[in-house]
Design an enzyme around this catalytic site. Structure first.
Site, short mmCIF file in Angstrom:
data_model
loop_
_atom_site.label_atom_id
_atom_site.label_comp_id
_atom_site.label_asym_id
_atom_site.label_seq_id
_atom_site.Cartn_x
_atom_site.Cartn_y
_atom_site.Cartn_z
N ASP A 86 41.21 46.55 33.92
CA ASP A 86 41.47 45.17 33.56
C ASP A 86 40.47 44.77 32.49
OD1 ASP A 86 43.59 44.29 35.03
OD2 ASP A 86 42.38 43.97 36.84
N ASP A 124 28.51 19.32 30.04
CA ASP A 124 29.55 20.31 30.37
C ASP A 124 28.89 21.51 31.05
OD1 ASP A 124 31.60 22.07 30.48
OD2 ASP A 124 32.07 22.05 28.32
N ASP A 142 41.79 43.90 42.03
CA ASP A 142 41.29 43.08 43.13
C ASP A 142 42.34 42.18 43.75
OD1 ASP A 142 41.46 41.51 40.88
OD2 ASP A 142 39.30 41.14 40.72
#
Lengths: 569, 682
Positions: free
Chosen positions: B306, B343, B515
Site C-alpha cells: 500500500d 490548525d 490491514d
C-alpha cells in the site's frame, strides 16, 4: 598426445551437426530425409497398428517401453535356446545353456552387452543377427526414446504428454541408427572388416599349425555395436581382434561411432530447452546443454589423463626384471593402437558406456584400470544411449537443490521448483547404482560360488568383482576379463543387476520428468539460480566427484588403490 | 530492549532447560523423527552393548576401553544435537512465557440482552458474548469494538508502550485479549472461544508446539536420509569386502565410520535452524502462523505494498508556497501561517514548520473565531479580531467561496494548482478576505530509506508494486520517487486480488501487506500475507503473518529472514558433506593400514595411530555440532547480491571451508588425545 587432441577436436566438429539432426528428429522438425523416411515410417505404423496421435503420460510411456522390452527378452531367450537348428548356422553351434541365455538376453536388451560367452563359438549366425544385432538396435532405440521423453518432460512444453513411445522408437531406428550404421558398416568394410555368411576358414599357417579364421556378418554388428553404445563383440576378444578393428582408421571410426550419439543427446537437450524458452540467441549447445556438455567433458578429460599417465608410466615390476617400460604398459595392448589409442578407447568405452574394448582392461595398470571402473561407477560421463544424460540430470537436480538452498530460494531447475517428491525420486535413483554394485560385490566375495570366478586373488580379484558389477549396473558391458564368469552364480547375479540397473533407473527418471512437467513454470529473475554459469558447472563436477568418492572410496581403496600402492610402494 | 534480547544467545534458564531437554529427547520414539540422529542413537546402543560384551560379534576383549570411548562420544553427539534443538525451542519458550503472564484469568463484565451486567471469569466467555471494559481493566479476550472510543495499551503484546486508539467501525475496531484499556470504555463483542484466542495461538506458535516441517525442510530431509542410506550400504558391504581383502573390521569402528559419514552436522541442526528462523521472525515482533509462510517469503517474486502508511507517511506535508501573480511570497506565507496557528492537523503543523524553516516569524494574532476543517466545507480558517478573514482549503472550495463574496480568481491559479497535482501533491489554496494569495504545495512524503530498500529488493529479484487510491498522475510521481517497479492507481480492493492472481498465473510468489477488512481476501490470496496488528480481525485471520508493531515495511525483513533460513540449511548441508572427505582420509587408512601397510600413504594428516585417528574424527564430528549452534540460531550472514555471487561466496565459505576445516581440526584433536590414549593403554 597430439593424436588424442586431434581426435577429440574433430569429435566436437562432428557432434554439432549430428546433435542438431537429433534435435530435429526429436521435435518432429523437417529434415532432408523426410521425403523417403516418412513413407517408410507410415508403412511401419500401419503395419504395426500404431496410432501416431496417441499421447502418452510418463506412466504409459514407461509401461510401453518395459512391455516392448519384455517381449523382445522372451523372444530372444527362445531363439538362443533353439539356435542349434540349421538356420544360418554353418558352424553347427549348439543351443545355449539356460542361465547363460538368461544373462545374454538381459545383457543385450538392457544395452549392456556383457558377454559371458565367446561369439565365434557360442552363437549361430542366426542368433548373432536376430538376437544380438536386433537387440543392439532396439535396446539403443529404447534408451534414446526414454531420453527424448525425459527431456520433453523436463522442458515441459506440455503438462502430461511425453510423446508416443512407438513413434519415437521407430523414428530413432529409421532416421538415426539405421542410416548411421549403414555408413559406418561400409567404412569398416573398406578397412577390411568381413561381412559375409561363410563358415569359418581353416588356414594352414606358416608356422605349420591349423588356425580357425572366423567369418560372418561382422561389419553389420560392428557398426551398431558402437553407434548404439552396445559394445558386445562378434568375437570374444571384441575390438582388439583385427577382424573387428583392423586399422587405426577403423579404430577412430569406432571411437567416433560410440561418441557421436551420447554427445548429440546433450545438444538435443540444450536446443529443446532453448526452444521452449523462446531464446533468440543462436547457441550451438543451448545454454543449459553447454553446462552439461562441459561438465561431462571435464570428467572425461580427467579420466583420460589419469588413464594415459598411468599406462605411460608402465609396470615397475616388469621394469625390475628387465623388461623396458619405455613404451608404457603394453601388456594386453595391440601394437597397432599403442598407449594413446588404447587409453582413449578405454576411457571412451566406459564413459560412453559402450563396453567394447580394444585392449584388455584386466592388464591395465592399477590406476589405469581404476579409470574405467570409476567411469562406470559415475555412469554419467556422456553415458550410453541417452541414459547418461538422464543420469547426469539427476545429479544436476541434486546440485541445483544444494546450490538453490545456498542462495536462499526454493531450488528450481529449468523453471520448475524441485519439491519433496522429486527429491525422493532423485535420491532413490542415486541409491540404486551403489546399492547394486556394492551389495552384489559383497555377496560375491562372501560366497564360494562367487569366489570361484576370481582368477587373480587379492586386490586385483576384488577389482575384477567390482568391475563386473559396475559394468552390469551401468549397462556398460565391458569385461575386466580374467573373471571366470560363465557360471550359474555370475550369470544370474549380473543378469539381475543389469535388469534392475536399467529399468528401475529409467522408470524413476521418467517419473521425475513426469512430476516436473506438471508443475507451473517459475519466471526467471536475478534471484534465480543460474544453471548455465561456470560456477554451477564447477559445483556440479565437484558434487559428482564427492558423491562418487564418498560412496565408492572404501571399496576402491581395497581394490585398485591398494594394488597401486603395493605395486609402487 | 528487543535488540539486547536478540544478541544474547543463551540465558542461564534456557541453558538449564535445554540440557534437561537434551536428555528428554533421547526417547527413541522422538528420535525416529530425525532419522540421521536416530542412526547415531542406534549406533550408540550397539557400542554400549559391546562395552559389556566386547566379543559379541567375535571381536576380542581388548577393545573394551575403545568401545567405551566410542559409545561415550556417540552419546555426546546425540546429546549435542538434542541440545541444539532444545536451545532453539527454549528461546521461543522464554518468549511464550512472557506472553503467558498476560494471559492471567481476569474478571469480565458480561452484558446480557437487556443490558444487565454480570461478573464472569474470562475463561467462560464464548464467541458472540458482549462485554464492557472500562479504563484500567484488561480486555478479557479477542473481540471487536461495537461501541465507544478508547485508548488501549497493547504493550503486553507488541512491546510498544504508546497506547493506540480503538473505536467501533472501520479498521481500528479489533482488540486483543490481554491488552489494557487506559482511558474511556469499550463495548466489545468477543470473537474467539477460550483457549483459541490470538494470544493462545501465538503462544503455541512461539513455543514451536504446532511446528510442521516446511516443504524445503522435507525435501532436504529426504536428501539427508538418502545419504544416510547410501553410507549404510557402503558400511554394511565394507565388512565382507574387507574380510575378503584380509581386513577384519571391528563393529565399533564400522559404527564410528557410519556416524562420521552420515550427515550428522546438518541432521542435528536442521530442526534447530527451522525453529530459530521462526524465532527470529518473532523477535521482529512478527508472528508467523507457520514455518511454511516464512520459508515462502524467501521465494517472493512480487511484493504488493500500500502506498499510504507503507511507502509514504500518509500525511500530506507542506513542501512549498506558490504565490499567484502580483502577490508577494511573504504575504502568502504570513497568511498561510496565520491560518495554521489554530490548525492541529499535520497539514497545518507542517505549514508552520515550513514557514519557520524559510525564516519567517510566527505571526502573533488574536482570533475571533476558528473554523475547523470539515468534509462539507473542505476548508478551514480563522477570523481575526482585526476583521481579517483567512481561509485555506481545497482549490475549488476556496474559488467557490471567493466568487460568492465577490472576489476575483487570479488567472494563474489554475496553472499552480495543476502543477502541484501533476507532481503528485495536494494543492491548498490560501485566501485573505476576498483575495486569493496562492497555493500551498502539500506533498505526500516518502519515508526515508524506502528507495534503498526497494533497491535491495530489486537486487535479489523482487518486484514491487505500489497500490494507491490516488489518481494515476499522483501515483506515478510517488512511484518514481520511491523507486517501486510498478504501481496501480485508483486501486480498489478487488484490483489487488486481480494483480495477485495475474502475478501468480505467471508462476510468481506474491507477498502483500494489509490491514483493513477489505484487504482480507487479497491477504488470503497472496502466498505471503502480512496483516497489521492494528488491523481488523478478518484481515488477521486471512493473513499468514501478523505484525505486532503494525509496521508494513517489516515484510522486507521477513523476506530476508526466510532467505537466510534456506541459506543456513543449504550452507550447513554443504559443510556437512564436505567434511566427509577429511573424515575418510582419517578413517580409511586407519582401518586398513594394519593389514595393508602400503595404504599408510593415504594417512595424509599423519595421525598418530589408527585408534587415535578414528576417535579424532568421531570427536570432531561430535563437537562441530555445538560449535555451529550459534550459526544455526543466528543464521548465515545475508547480504543482498546477485544469485551467482552469493553462490560463489557460500560455496567458498561452506564448501571449501568444509573441506579444509576438519583436516586441521582432526589433526589438532589427534595431537591432544594421542598421549591420553597411550596413557590408558590404547
Amino acid at each position: 598426445m597430439l593424436q588424442i587432441a586431434c581426435t577429440l577436436f574433430l569429435y566436437i566438429l562432428l557432434v554439432i551437426p549430428v546433435g542438431n539432426y537429433l534435435y530435429k528428429v526429436a521435435t518432429f522438425k523437417h529434415t532432408f530425409m523426410d521425403r523417403i523416411l516418412d513413407k517408410v515410417d507410415n508403412t511401419i505404423y500401419r503395419f504395426c497398428g500404431i496410432d501416431i496421435h496417441q499421447e502418452m503420460d510418463w506412466k504409459k510411456y514407461a509401461f510401453s517401453l518395459v512391455l516392448v522390452n519384455a517381449l523382445m527378452l522372451l523372444i530372444g531367450f527362445i531363439i538362443l535356446r533353439i539356435q542349434a537348428l540349421p538356420i544360418f548356422n554353418p558352424n553347427a553351434i549348439g543351443g545355449m545353456e539356460s542361465t547363460l541365455s538368461f544373462n545374454t538376453v538381459i545383457s543385450f536388451m538392457t544395452n549392456t552387452n556383457l558377454q559371458h560367452y565367446a561369439g565365434e563359438s557360442g552363437l549361430s549366425y542366426f542368433s548373432q543377427m536376430t538376437v544380438i544385432i536386433f537387440m543392439m538396435f532396439t535396446s539403443a532405440a529404447s534408451g534414446y526414446a526414454a531420453c527424448i521423453a525425459f527431456v520433453r518432460g523436463l522442458v515441459g512444453k506440455d503438462k502430461t504428454n511425453m510423446g508416443n513411445f512407438f513413434v519415437d522408437f521407430t523414428r530413432i531406428i529409421t532416421r538415426v541408427l539405421l542410416p548411421l550404421s549403414f555408413i559406418v558398416s561400409l567404412l569398416l568394410v573398406w578397412q577390411g572388416v568381413p561381412q559375409n555368411f561363410s563358415g569359418n576358414i581353416i588356414a594352414h599357417t606358416i608356422s605349420g599349425v591349423y588356425q580357425d579364421i572366423a567369418m560372418g556378418p561382422v561389419a553389420a554388428l560392428e557398426s551398431i555395436k558402437h553407434i548404439g553404445t552396445n559394445g558386445g563383440g562378434f568375437f570374444g576378444a571384441n575390438s582388439s581382434v583385427p577382424f573387428e578393428n583392423p586399422t587405426i582408421i577403423s579404430n577412430i571410426i569406432e571411437l567416433y561411432s560410440m561418441m557421436i550419439l551420447p554427445g548429440s543427446c546433450v545438444i538435443m537437450f540444450g536446443k529443446m530447452v532453448d526452444e521452449r524458452k523462446g531464446s533468440q540467441k543462436k547457441s550451438i549447445f543451448g545454454s543449459e546443454g553447454r553446462t552439461i556438455f562441459i561438465a561431462m567433458g571435464i570428467l572425461f578429460l580427467i579420466s583420460l589423463a589419469l588413464c594415459y599417465v598411468s599406462e605411460m608410466a608402465g609396470n615397475p615390476s616388469l621394469q625390475q626384471i628387465g623388461l623396458s617400460q619405455a613404451m608404457g604398459n603394453m601388456e594386453g595392448k595391440e601394437m597397432r593402437f599403442g598407449i594413446s589409442q588404447s587409453a582413449l578407447f578405454t576411457t571412451t568405452t566406459t564413459s560412453f558406456t559402450t563396453g567394447t574394448v580394444n585392449n584388455m582392461h584386466d592388464t591395465l595398470t592399477p590406476m589405469g584400470g581404476f579409470v574405467p571402473l570409476l567411469n562406470m561407477m559415475l555412469n554419467l560421463v556422456f553415458g550410453g544411449k541417452g541414459v547418461g544424460l538422464m543420469n547426469m540430470i539427476i545429479y544436476v537436480i541434486l546440485t541445483v537443490f544444494i546450490c538453490g538452498l545456498m542462495i536462499g530460494r526454493t531450488p528450481e531447475y529449468l523453471g520448475k521448483k524441485i519439491g519433496g517428491k522429486e527429491m525422493k525420486l532423485t535420491a532413490l535413483c542415486i541409491i540404486i547404482h551403489p546399492l547394486l554394485i556394492l551389495a552384489f560385490s559383497a555377496l560375491a566375495v562372501s560366497m564360494q560360488a562367487g569366489l570361484q570366478g576370481i582368477s587373480n586373488p587379492g586386490f586385483h580379484g576384488l577389482t575384477q568383482v567390482l568391475y563386473e558389477f559396475a559394468s552390469s549396473a551401468a549397462n556398460n558391458g565391458s569385461g575386466f576379463e580374467g573373471l571366470a564368469d560363465n557360471s550359474v552364480f555370475w550369470n544370474v547375479t549380473t543378469g539381475i543387476v543389469m535388469f534392475l540397473g536399467r529399468y528401475l533407473a529409467i522408470v524413476i527418471q521418467l517419473a521425475i520428468a513426469g512430476s516436473l512437467m506438471k508443475k507451473q513454470f517459475v519466471p526467471e529473475t536475478v534471484g534465480t539460480l543460474k544453471t548455465s554459469t561456470v560456477t554451477f558447472t564447477i559445483a556440479l563436477v565437484l558434487i559428482i566427484y564427492i558423491f562418487a568418492a564418498l560412496t565408492f572410496f572404501p571399496a576402491l581403496s581395497l581394490g585398485p588403490i591398494a594394488e597401486h600402492f603395493v605395486l609402487w610402494g | 530492549m528487543k535488540q539486547s534480547k536478540q544478541n544474547k544467545l543463551l540465558t542461564k534458564e534456557i541453558l538449564i532447560d535445554s540440557i534437561k531437554g537434551a536428555f528428554v529427547k533421547l526417547n527413541p520414539l522422538y528420535m525416529i523423527k530425525n532419522p540421521v540422529m536416530f542412526v547415531v542413537e542406534v549406533g550408540f546402543l550397539i557400542t554400549l552393548i559391546l562395552c559389556f560384551v566386547p566379543d559379541l560379534f567375535g571381536g576380542d576383549n581388548s577393545l573394551r576401553v575403545y568401545n567405551i570411548i566410542v559409545s561415550v562420544v556417540l552419546f555426546v553427539t546425540v546429546l549435542f544435537a538434542n541440545f541444539a534443538e532444545a536451545v532453539a525451542e527454549g528461546r521461543g519458550k522464554a518468549q511464550a512465557a512472557s506472553l503467558k503472564k498476560t494471559q492471567k484469568d481476569t474478571k469480565a463484565r458480561l452484558l446480557d440482552a437487556n443490558g444487565n451486567e454480570t461478573i464472569v471469569s474470562s475463561n467462560e466467555l464464548k464467541k458472540g458474548d458482549i462485554v464492557i471494559v472500562s479504563a484500567g481493566e484488561l480486555i478479557p479476550n479477542d473481540g471487536e469494538v461495537i461501541e465507544g472510543v478508547a485508548s488501549v495499551d497493547e504493550s503486553a503484546i507488541t512491546g510498544e508502550s504508546a497506547p493506540v486508539v480503538r473505536e467501533s467501525g472501520g479498521d481500528f475496531c479489533s482488540v486483543t485479549g490481554g491488552t489494557t484499556v487506559v482511558s474511556d470504555y469499550l463495548k466489545i463483542r468477543i470473537t474467539s472461544d477460550p483457549g483459541n484466542s490470538f494470544l493462545d495461538r501465538m503462544i503455541s506458535l512461539v513455543e514451536g508446539a504446532s511446528r510442521k516441517k516446511t516443504p524445503n525442510e522435507i525435501a532436504l530431509n529426504t536428501l539427508l536420509v538418502s545419504l544416510t542410506i547410501i553410507f549404510l550400504i557402503v558400511i554394511v558391504t565394507l565388512y565382507p569386502i574387507g574380510k575378503y581383502s584380509g581386513v577384519t573390521l571391528s563393529i565399533s569402528t564400522l559404527v564410528a565410520l557410519t556416524v562420521c559419514l552420515i550427515p550428522t552436522t546438518i541432521g542435528g541442526l536442521l530442526s534447530a535452524i527451522g525453529i530459530a528462523g521462526m524465532d527470529r521472525v518473532t523477535r521482529f515482533n512478527v508472528i508467523a502462523m507457520s514455518g511454511k509462510a516464512v520459508e515462502a517469503c524467501g521465494d517472493v517474486d512480487t511484493m504488493i505494498l500500500d502506498k499510504t502508511g507503507t511507502i509514504t507517511f500518509g500525511n500530506r506535508l507542506a513542501a512549498e508556497f506558490l504565490p499567484v501573480e502580483g502577490i508577494d511570497k511573504s504575504e502568502l506565507v504570513n497568511a498561510a501561517m496565520i491560518s495554521s496557528l489554530f490548525d492541529e492537523t499535520p497539514e497545518g503543523k507542517s505549514t508552520l514548520d515550513l514557514g519557520k524553516k524559510l525564516g519567517f516569524e510566527v505571526p502573533k494574532v488574536e482570533s475571533k473565531e476558528v473554523f475547523e476543517f470539515s468534509a462539507q466545507t473542505r476548508m478551514s480558517g480563522v477570523d481575526l479580531v482585526n476583521g481579517i478573514k483567512i481561509r485555506k482549503g481545497a482549490s475549488d472550495a476556496i474559488s467557490h467561496y471567493i466568487q460568492e463574496i465577490g472576489g476575483r480568481i487570479p488567472s494563474d491559479l489554475k496553472k499552480h494548482v495543476d502543477e502541484v497535482a501533476y507532481l503528485g501533491g495536494t494543492p491548498l489554496t490560501v485566501c485573505s478576505d476576498d483575495k486569493i494569495l496562492g497555493v500551498i504545495y502539500l506533498k505526500d512524503t516518502v519515508k526515508p530509506g524506502m528507495k534503498e530498500r526497494f533497491e535491495r529488493l530489486r537486487a535479489i529479484g523482487i518486484k514491487t508494486i505500489m497500490c494507491t487510491g490516488d489518481n494515476p498522475l499522483t501515483a506515478a510521481t510517488i512511484a518514481g520517487e520511491a523507486g517501486v517497479d510498478d504501481f496501480i492507481a485508483e486501486c480498489k480492493p478487488e484490483d489487488k486480488i486481480d494483480v495477485i492472481k495475474r502475478e501468480q498465473d505467471k508462476g510468481k510468489i506474491v507477498a502483500m501487506t494489509g490491514d483493513g477488512t477489505n484487504d482480507a481476501p487479497a491477504l488470503a490470496q497472496a502466498n505471503v500475507g502480512l496483516a497489521m496488528n492494528s488491523g481488523t480481525t478478518a484481515a488477521k485471520e486471512a493473513a499468514n503473518m501478523v505484525d505486532l508493531d503494525s509496521d508494513p515495511t517489516k515484510i522486507l525483513e521477513v523476506v530476508e529472514i526466510g532467505k537466510q533460513m534456506l541459506i543456513t540449511r543449504g550452507s550447513l548441508t554443504t559443510f556437512s558433506i564436505a567434511n566427509d572427505i577429511a573424515k575418510y582420509f582419517a578413517i580409511i587408512p586407519a582401518m586398513f593400514m594394519i593389514a595393508i601397510p602400503e595404504l599408510a600413504v593415504l594417512n595424509i594428516m599423519h595421525l598418530s595411530s589408527p585408534l587415535s585417528a578414528i576417535l579424532s574424527a568421531l570427536i570432531f564430528n561430535a563437537i562441530i555440532i555445538p560449535c555451529l549452534i550459534p550459526l544455526a540460531m543466528k543464521g548465515v550472514k545475508y547480504r543482498p547480491m546477485s544469485s551467482n555471487k552469493m553462490l560463489i561466496r557460500n560455496l567458498l565459505i561452506y564448501g571449501v571451508g568444509g573441506v579444509i576445516t576438519p583436516f586441521i581440526a582432526i589433526k589438532i584433536i589427534d595431537v591432544i588425545i594421542y598421549p591420553l590414549l597411550v596413557m590408558i593403554g590404547l
